[in-house]
Scaffold this active site. Sequence first.
Site, PDB file in Angstrom:
ATOM      1  N   SER A 171     -25.558 -13.713 -18.863  1.00  0.00           N
ATOM      2  CA  SER A 171     -24.622 -13.154 -17.883  1.00  0.00           C
ATOM      3  C   SER A 171     -23.534 -12.395 -18.639  1.00  0.00           C
ATOM      4  O   SER A 171     -23.183 -12.757 -19.768  1.00  0.00           O
ATOM      5  CB  SER A 171     -23.989 -14.277 -17.060  1.00  0.00           C
ATOM      6  N   TYR A 194     -19.648 -22.223 -15.847  1.00  0.00           N
ATOM      7  CA  TYR A 194     -20.807 -21.323 -15.738  1.00  0.00           C
ATOM      8  C   TYR A 194     -20.872 -20.365 -16.931  1.00  0.00           C
ATOM      9  O   TYR A 194     -21.917 -20.214 -17.571  1.00  0.00           O
ATOM     10  CB  TYR A 194     -20.732 -20.535 -14.436  1.00  0.00           C
TER      11      TYR A 194
END
Length: 248
Positions: free
Chosen positions: A140, A154
């Site tokens: 990501s 995350y």
Amino acid sequence: MRKNILITGASSGLGEGMAREFAKLGRNLALCARRTERLEELKTELTAAHPGIRVVIRALDVTNHEQVFEVFRAFQSELGTLDRIIINAGIGKGQPIGTGAFRVNRQTAETNFLAALAQCEAAVEIFRQQNAGHLVTISSMSALRGMRRNLTAYAATKAGLANLTEGIRADLLRTPIKVSTLYPGYIRSEMNEKVKNTPFIVDTATGCRALVKAMEKEKTEAYVPAWPWGPLGFLLKRLPLSLVTRMT
């Protein structure tokens, strides 16, 4: 050409979208996820639209580490070889650290990192035996820096996954096995469908086409879509943290 492609987390979101894109390219697919009814529907759709391909499906909860190895090996046995394995399964849950939500953040860490480690172990074991293959991990853009609020845990798991992938790449540099890390920017999916006013977001189909295009080039790393995330990635790595927090 990477003919037989395994995708984890293929019942929805980016996994489902990538399966559609690879089917258009005539690739055989090994698709796994917890929701087998969604996989059955996807298999029916893809084989009807592309009758020349094979689509095999299996149930997989990636947090069941033994099952990861069993499912990957079963796919290899069924298709003969696995030419590309995409570590895509993950969740986007998270709460600010120290606010009593350890259970939620632990679940994110277990799914996005520990389960990804199991998937990488199973994939590379197969590739070493074949002496061929392409490992792809879906990290990501948030992995590039420490993120605040709901993104903290995350982002940390995705940074860990990126470093894990680089370590695997270092081990395999002098082998025929290729290793790639993809850093998606904002791509609309079921994971983030409720998030509003997100800058530079693209729809699922556009994002998945960009992901597949990046994988086909087999570069070691890629920001996806390349614009604007390539230039933004360069900036994110270098800006003071006080400015990064204003951007997220």
